[in-house]
Design a protein around this motif. Structure first.
Motif, PDB file in Angstrom:
ATOM      1  N   GLY A  85     -47.198  42.982   9.357  1.00  0.00           N
ATOM      2  CA  GLY A  85     -46.897  41.959  10.348  1.00  0.00           C
ATOM      3  C   GLY A  85     -45.412  41.688  10.416  1.00  0.00           C
ATOM      4  N   VAL A  86     -45.023  40.873  11.390  1.00  0.00           N
ATOM      5  CA  VAL A  86     -43.610  40.541  11.584  1.00  0.00           C
ATOM      6  C   VAL A  86     -43.361  39.076  11.268  1.00  0.00           C
ATOM      7  CG1 VAL A  86     -43.237  42.358  13.286  1.00  0.00           C
ATOM      8  CG2 VAL A  86     -43.951  40.080  14.052  1.00  0.00           C
ATOM      9  N   ALA A  87     -42.116  38.781  10.903  1.00  0.00           N
ATOM     10  CA  ALA A  87     -41.751  37.453  10.438  1.00  0.00           C
ATOM     11  C   ALA A  87     -41.815  36.396  11.531  1.00  0.00           C
ATOM     12  CB  ALA A  87     -40.342  37.488   9.847  1.00  0.00           C
ATOM     13  N   GLU A  88     -41.605  36.823  12.781  1.00  0.00           N
ATOM     14  CA  GLU A  88     -41.562  35.863  13.879  1.00  0.00           C
ATOM     15  C   GLU A  88     -42.943  35.382  14.320  1.00  0.00           C
ATOM     16  OE1 GLU A  88     -37.913  38.405  13.950  1.00  0.00           O
ATOM     17  OE2 GLU A  88     -40.067  38.778  13.780  1.00  0.00           O
ATOM     18  N   LEU A  89     -43.985  36.044  13.857  1.00  0.00           N
ATOM     19  CA  LEU A  89     -45.359  35.664  14.194  1.00  0.00           C
ATOM     20  C   LEU A  89     -46.228  35.912  12.964  1.00  0.00           C
ATOM     21  CD1 LEU A  89     -47.131  34.603  16.525  1.00  0.00           C
ATOM     22  CD2 LEU A  89     -47.638  36.995  17.106  1.00  0.00           C
ATOM     23  N   LEU A  90     -46.129  35.030  12.012  1.00  0.00           N
ATOM     24  CA  LEU A  90     -46.800  35.221  10.732  1.00  0.00           C
ATOM     25  C   LEU A  90     -48.313  35.063  10.869  1.00  0.00           C
ATOM     26  CD1 LEU A  90     -44.369  33.208   8.423  1.00  0.00           C
ATOM     27  CD2 LEU A  90     -44.518  35.692   8.667  1.00  0.00           C
ATOM     28  N   PRO A  91     -49.072  36.010  10.324  1.00  0.00           N
ATOM     29  CA  PRO A  91     -50.534  35.972  10.445  1.00  0.00           C
ATOM     30  C   PRO A  91     -51.198  35.102   9.377  1.00  0.00           C
ATOM     31  CG  PRO A  91     -49.885  37.971   9.323  1.00  0.00           C
ATOM     32  CD  PRO A  91     -48.606  37.254   9.670  1.00  0.00           C
ATOM     33  N   PHE A  92     -50.682  33.885   9.221  1.00  0.00           N
ATOM     34  CA  PHE A  92     -51.209  32.981   8.212  1.00  0.00           C
ATOM     35  C   PHE A  92     -51.367  31.575   8.809  1.00  0.00           C
ATOM     36  CE2 PHE A  92     -48.391  36.011   5.956  1.00  0.00           C
ATOM     37  CZ  PHE A  92     -49.363  36.697   5.241  1.00  0.00           C
ATOM     38  N   LYS A  93     -52.311  30.831   8.265  1.00  0.00           N
ATOM     39  CA  LYS A  93     -52.545  29.469   8.722  1.00  0.00           C
ATOM     40  C   LYS A  93     -51.425  28.541   8.246  1.00  0.00           C
ATOM     41  CE  LYS A  93     -57.605  29.891   8.753  1.00  0.00           C
ATOM     42  NZ  LYS A  93     -58.876  29.365   8.191  1.00  0.00           N
ATOM     43  N   LYS A  94     -51.276  27.413   8.899  1.00  0.00           N
ATOM     44  CA  LYS A  94     -50.253  26.450   8.549  1.00  0.00           C
ATOM     45  C   LYS A  94     -50.501  25.874   7.160  1.00  0.00           C
ATOM     46  CE  LYS A  94     -50.384  22.347  10.354  1.00  0.00           C
ATOM     47  NZ  LYS A  94     -50.427  21.180  11.292  1.00  0.00           N
ATOM     48  N   GLU A  95     -49.415  25.547   6.487  1.00  0.00           N
ATOM     49  CA  GLU A  95     -49.452  24.866   5.183  1.00  0.00           C
ATOM     50  C   GLU A  95     -50.318  25.602   4.166  1.00  0.00           C
ATOM     51  OE1 GLU A  95     -50.393  20.743   5.821  1.00  0.00           O
ATOM     52  OE2 GLU A  95     -48.633  20.427   7.087  1.00  0.00           O
ATOM     53  N   LYS A  96     -50.098  26.916   4.088  1.00  0.00           N
ATOM     54  CA  LYS A  96     -50.893  27.761   3.184  1.00  0.00           C
ATOM     55  C   LYS A  96     -50.177  28.086   1.874  1.00  0.00           C
ATOM     56  CE  LYS A  96     -53.279  32.278   3.106  1.00  0.00           C
ATOM     57  NZ  LYS A  96     -54.604  31.751   2.746  1.00  0.00           N
ATOM     58  N   PHE A  97     -48.830  28.097   1.887  1.00  0.00           N
ATOM     59  CA  PHE A  97     -48.078  28.609   0.744  1.00  0.00           C
ATOM     60  C   PHE A  97     -47.215  27.526   0.076  1.00  0.00           C
ATOM     61  CE2 PHE A  97     -48.930  32.306   3.385  1.00  0.00           C
ATOM     62  CZ  PHE A  97     -49.414  33.215   2.452  1.00  0.00           C
ATOM     63  N   ASP A  98     -47.072  27.686  -1.246  1.00  0.00           N
ATOM     64  CA  ASP A  98     -46.183  26.820  -2.021  1.00  0.00           C
ATOM     65  C   ASP A  98     -44.749  27.340  -2.009  1.00  0.00           C
ATOM     66  OD1 ASP A  98     -48.209  24.956  -3.403  1.00  0.00           O
ATOM     67  OD2 ASP A  98     -48.973  26.942  -3.944  1.00  0.00           O
TER      68      ASP A  98
END
Length: 219
Positions: A85-98
């Motif tokens: 994937g690309v950084a400008e459209l991350l394939p992850f849900k909001k507020e997922k990572f620490d």
């Protein structure tokens, strides 16, 4: 065409850089470790633009995002879980990572500011961004020579200054900004691992750490 596409054909050249300039690489790792939390193994962490896994796999970040398939394949050999994937459209849900790690990759993003905006979206409140950059104001061709600027993996790069990245982070709402620097000599002249120093202006490699606010501004 994204500048990252060249990495599919330059993957061996890119990865060999870290063996050729091992002390520079170890110095970069040390400066990144200055900001890493001690309990990283308990946190949800991601490296954006993970490349061949040279940083995430060593620092204890288990997940990487990488658009170049050849790079991702090599990163997987280093036991890194990789999502294409690309950084400008991350394939992850909001507020997922620490914690989100970005090392030298900002210079290759189509839209670095949008990538930082996406990073803010996927970070949990209080989450940390850790960005390692090659400071445009300090490079002066010294670092680039070791990466074969003409036609090499730096040929498509658009380097940013520490001031630019700091400003972008603050405008997006990141807070608690801290900065370390290293690589005070050209990579080929480094004879021992360099101890990182606070601030910027002397070293070619700069690490910026900032936090997503626990509460949105205006709440």
């Amino acid at each position: 065409m994204g500048s990252w596409k060249s990495f599919d054909r330059l993957v061996k050249e890119y990865d060999a850089w870290y063996e050729r300039y091992k002390l520079a690489y170890e110095s970069e790792l040390l400066s990144l470790r200055a900001f890493l939390p001690e309990n990283l193994e308990k946190l949800k962490a991601l490296e954006i633009g993970a490349g061949t896994g040279r940083f995430a796999s060593v620092l204890g970040v288990g997940l990487g995002l990488e658009p170049a398939r050849a790079m991702a394949m090599l990163a997987k050999q280093r036991r890194l879980e990789v999502v294409l994937g690309v950084a400008e459209l991350l394939p992850f849900k909001k507020e997922k990572f620490d914690l989100v790690l970005i090392v030298t990759a900002l210079a290759f993003f189509e839209n670095p500011n949008q990538a930082l905006r996406e990073t803010l979206r996927i970070l949990k409140p209080g989450g940390q961004i850790l960005a390692g950059i090659l400071d445009r104001d300090r490079l002066q061709g010294r670092y680039l020579e070791s990466g074969n600027k003409k036609g090499g993996f730096f040929s498509k790069a658009h380097f940013l200054s520490t001031a630019e990245v700091s400003s972008d982070l603050e405008k997006l709402g990141f807070e608690r900004l801290e900065i370390y620097q290293t690589l005070f000599k050209p990579p080929g002249e480094i004879k021992e691992i360099e101890i990182p120093e606070k601030g910027h202006g002397k070293g070619s490699f700069v690490v910026l750490s900032a936090r997503k606010p626990v509460q949105e501004h205006g709440d």
